[in-house]
Design an enzyme around this catalytic site. Structure first.
Site: not given
Length: 448
Positions: A104, A107
């Protein structure tokens, strides 16, 4: 482990590993999508000649540059399911959480460094357990440990950002969006390489010497094997008078299959214990599915030595070779999963099984924990690249379709339908895997 993604307005991502939800609280409508990158946590049991990961009947390791195969197999009934040792469980859970956070963060950083608006960073899905806000981003830990997601305010009706803001993800050029969507996979690949590099520098890479027979690392108390005199450390040389044609994982699978085929009928084992060879008759108990079980772990009969690099250049070369070896195993396992899906579908595992296997590995040795973490990262990266709804690859596919249409996006309703169906499928699959893997835990079986 495993990961998932979605498209540009609604974007999803995240691993084995591998289960997603696109929203904040579970009470919000799931299909009023707010550009997210959910990363589910599903993991196929990759059954390649040199790697068998997160299988119900086997407890892993990868193979090293010297064809190391440290797989530990479990006779039916022992399975992956012992959550003994809270420290090892916490270590495995920490590894899994770190992999999700790294994915994550890829991103998140790719978006933030380009000035793209980000609204949420979550570990888990569903109701929020804890959260804080910093620089207009909500960071949260959620109830269902099925992965994680990065949220973007593109389609959030509560957002105060104008819909034509150039720094909304959906308004950025195709290349910018491709970078954001791909960054999670890139982060996992880099993390896997660094994990192997740390292993090479700290403990070295394992090198094996294979011997005849099948090793018995552990015998479960009060099991059929314990009752009939089998001890941890024994080596099985023959089964029912038949020697194994060659040592290694194939010999382990032969023993497993013979035990499973003979519930309540004795099996004659020729045992090597120290310098002595003798016969033991073991009568397998009958498992809940009608197969035999004797309550042991089995492994190839190997001796392991450690090879450490002499200099930094050699360390990088060791790492490169090991990384590509593990990656090829994961790719080969994925290929076998799709080519033999009817047989391999039952070996797809969720977070419960992944943590159970990780705990088993953590109890054995630090080498296994390094490879467990590296394989999960690679697994997550590969799975996320598949062009399926609710995966990073699905999002990339929609962006490529947009590029092929000369920059014209698909209608929002079409994107929402594709991604919503993918997310729902992932959620249902994830919940099914959690229930199934939990019921396969030994202490749960004992209660039933």
């Amino acid at each position: 482990m495993v990961v998932n993604l979605s498209p540009s307005p609604p974007i999803h991502s995240s691993s084995i590993i591998r289960l997603a939800n696109s929203k904040s609280p579970i009470s919000e409508p799931w299909f009023r999508l707010k550009t997210h990158f959910p990363k589910p946590l599903l993991s196929p049991s990759f059954a390649s000649p040199s790697l068998n990961f997160v299988s119900k009947k086997q407890v892993l390791h990868g193979n090293s540059r010297n064809k190391l195969d440290c797989r530990t197999w479990s006779i039916a009934g022992f399975d992956y399911g012992n959550f003994e040792g809270p420290q090892s469980v916490l270590e495995a859970a920490a590894v899994l959480t770190a992999i999700i956070v790294v994915h994550e963060s890829g991103h998140f950083l790719a978006a933030s460094l380009q000035g793209i608006h980000v609204s949420k960073f979550a570990v888990g899905f569903g109701p929020i357990l804890a959260k804080f806000n910093a620089k207009n981003v909500e960071y949260s830990i959620r109830a269902f440990p099925l992965g994680g997601f990065v949220g973007f305010p593109d389609n959030d009706p509560e957002s105060e950002i104008p819909v034509d803001d150039e720094n909304l993800l959906k308004n950025r050029p195709i290349l910018d969006r491709v970078i954001v969507v791909s960054a999670g996979v890139v982060a996992n690949i880099i993390f896997a390489f660094l994990i192997i590099f740390a292993q090479v520098l700290s403990v070295g890479l394992p090198e094996q010497e294979v011997f005849p027979g099948v090793s018995v690392p552990d015998v479960r108390p009060f099991s059929a094997a314990s009752r009939d005199g089998l001890l941890a450390g024994d080596v099985i040389l023959e089964v029912n008078g038949t020697e194994f044609p060659k040592p290694g994982p194939s010999a382990v699978s032969e023993v497993v299959e013979i035990i499973k085929r003979n519930p309540k009928r004795y099996v004659l084992l020729k045992i090597k214990r120290g310098e002595q060879n003798f016969d033991i008759k073991v009568t397998p108990d009958e498992s809940y599915d009608g197969t035999g079980k004797i309550g042991v772990q089995l492994a190839p009969n190997v001796k392991i030595a450690k090879i450490k690099p002499k200099n930094l250049g050699e360390a990088v070369e060791f790492t490169r070779r090991e990384f590509w070896g593990l990656t090829s195993n994961v790719l080969d396992g994925l290929k076998q999963t799709f080519l033999n899906f009817s047989q391999s579908a039952s070996k797809v595992s969720g977070p419960v099984a992944i943590i159970a296997v990780g705990a088993e590995v953590a109890r054995s040795n630090i080498d296994g924990l390094f490879q467990f973490a590296a394989i999960l990262n690679i697994n997550l990266a590969v799975i996320n690249l598949l062009p399926l709804p609710a995966l990073d690859g699905g999002t990339l596919a929609l962006i490529l379709v947009e590029a092929a249409r000369g920059g014209r996006k698909l209608p929002l309703e079409v994107e929402q339908t594709i991604m919503s169906s993918g997310i729902m499928l992932v959620i249902i699959l994830g919940l099914f895997l959690i229930v199934r893997d939990t019921l396969n835990l030994d202490f749960i079986k004992d209660l039933l």
